[in-house]
Design a protein around this motif. Sequence first.
Motif, mmCIF file in Angstrom:
data_model
loop_
_atom_site.group_PDB
_atom_site.id
_atom_site.type_symbol
_atom_site.label_atom_id
_atom_site.label_comp_id
_atom_site.label_asym_id
_atom_site.label_seq_id
_atom_site.Cartn_x
_atom_site.Cartn_y
_atom_site.Cartn_z
ATOM 1 N N HIS A 84 0.826 -1.199 0.000
ATOM 2 C CA HIS A 84 0.000 0.000 0.000
ATOM 3 C C HIS A 84 0.865 1.255 0.000
ATOM 4 N N SER A 86 0.824 5.096 1.929
ATOM 5 C CA SER A 86 0.242 5.667 3.130
ATOM 6 C C SER A 86 0.451 7.175 3.112
ATOM 7 N N THR A 116 -5.435 0.834 14.901
ATOM 8 C CA THR A 116 -4.941 -0.522 14.653
ATOM 9 C C THR A 116 -4.229 -1.060 15.894
ATOM 10 N N GLU A 122 -6.180 4.964 11.278
ATOM 11 C CA GLU A 122 -6.154 4.953 9.815
ATOM 12 C C GLU A 122 -7.449 4.436 9.231
ATOM 13 N N SER A 123 -7.614 4.735 7.951
ATOM 14 C CA SER A 123 -8.619 4.084 7.107
ATOM 15 C C SER A 123 -7.875 3.587 5.880
ATOM 16 N N VAL A 124 -8.531 2.732 5.097
ATOM 17 C CA VAL A 124 -7.904 2.198 3.885
ATOM 18 C C VAL A 124 -8.909 2.308 2.748
ATOM 19 N N ARG A 132 -4.133 -0.119 -2.857
ATOM 20 C CA ARG A 132 -4.495 0.229 -1.477
ATOM 21 C C ARG A 132 -3.787 1.516 -1.055
ATOM 22 N N GLU A 134 -3.543 3.882 2.467
ATOM 23 C CA GLU A 134 -3.883 4.138 3.859
ATOM 24 C C GLU A 134 -3.903 5.641 4.088
ATOM 25 N N THR A 136 -3.724 8.061 7.271
ATOM 26 C CA THR A 136 -3.369 7.983 8.669
ATOM 27 C C THR A 136 -3.052 9.362 9.225
#
Length: 137
Positions: A84, A86, A116, A122-124, A132, A134, A136
Motif C-alpha cells: 500500500h 500511506s 490498529t 487509519e482508514s484504507v 491500497r 492508507e 493515517t
Amino acid sequence: MKIEHIAIWVQDIDKVCEFYRKYFGGVVHPIYHNPAKQFTSRFVTFESGARLEIMHRPDIDANVGTVTSLTFHVEHSEHLGFAHLSFSVGSKEEVDRLTRQMTDDGIQVIGEPRTTGDGYYESVVLDPEGNRVEITV
C-alpha cells in the motif's frame, strides 16, 4: 538517502492522477510519451517532496497483470511485493473527514477509520485502479 519516487502501472493515467491530486493535494506534472516504447507517464509531487510516477503501456493487461509473456494473477487480496501507499493527513479528524468525502464520492473504502493494534489511526481506500491507500494521522 531518500526514496526518489514510487511508480505504479495503470490503465488510465489521468483518472489516477486526478485521485491523488483531489484527495492528497498532489501536483500533476505534464505527460511524457515515448512512442517507440509505447510508454506514457506523469509524475505527481506532494508537499513533502514525495513523488509518484503514474505509468501506462498498452501491453500491460489490467485484468491479469500480463507483461509481454510473463503472467501473474492480481487480486485485491494480500500478495508479496508492495502492499500500500500511506498518506499522513495530520489528525484523526482529517482521517475521518477525508474518508467520509471519499465515501460520498464513491471511492471504495475497504477499512473504516480505526486504531490498529500497533497504534495507527487509519482508514484504507482503493484508488481508481485498486491500489491500497492508507490514510493515517
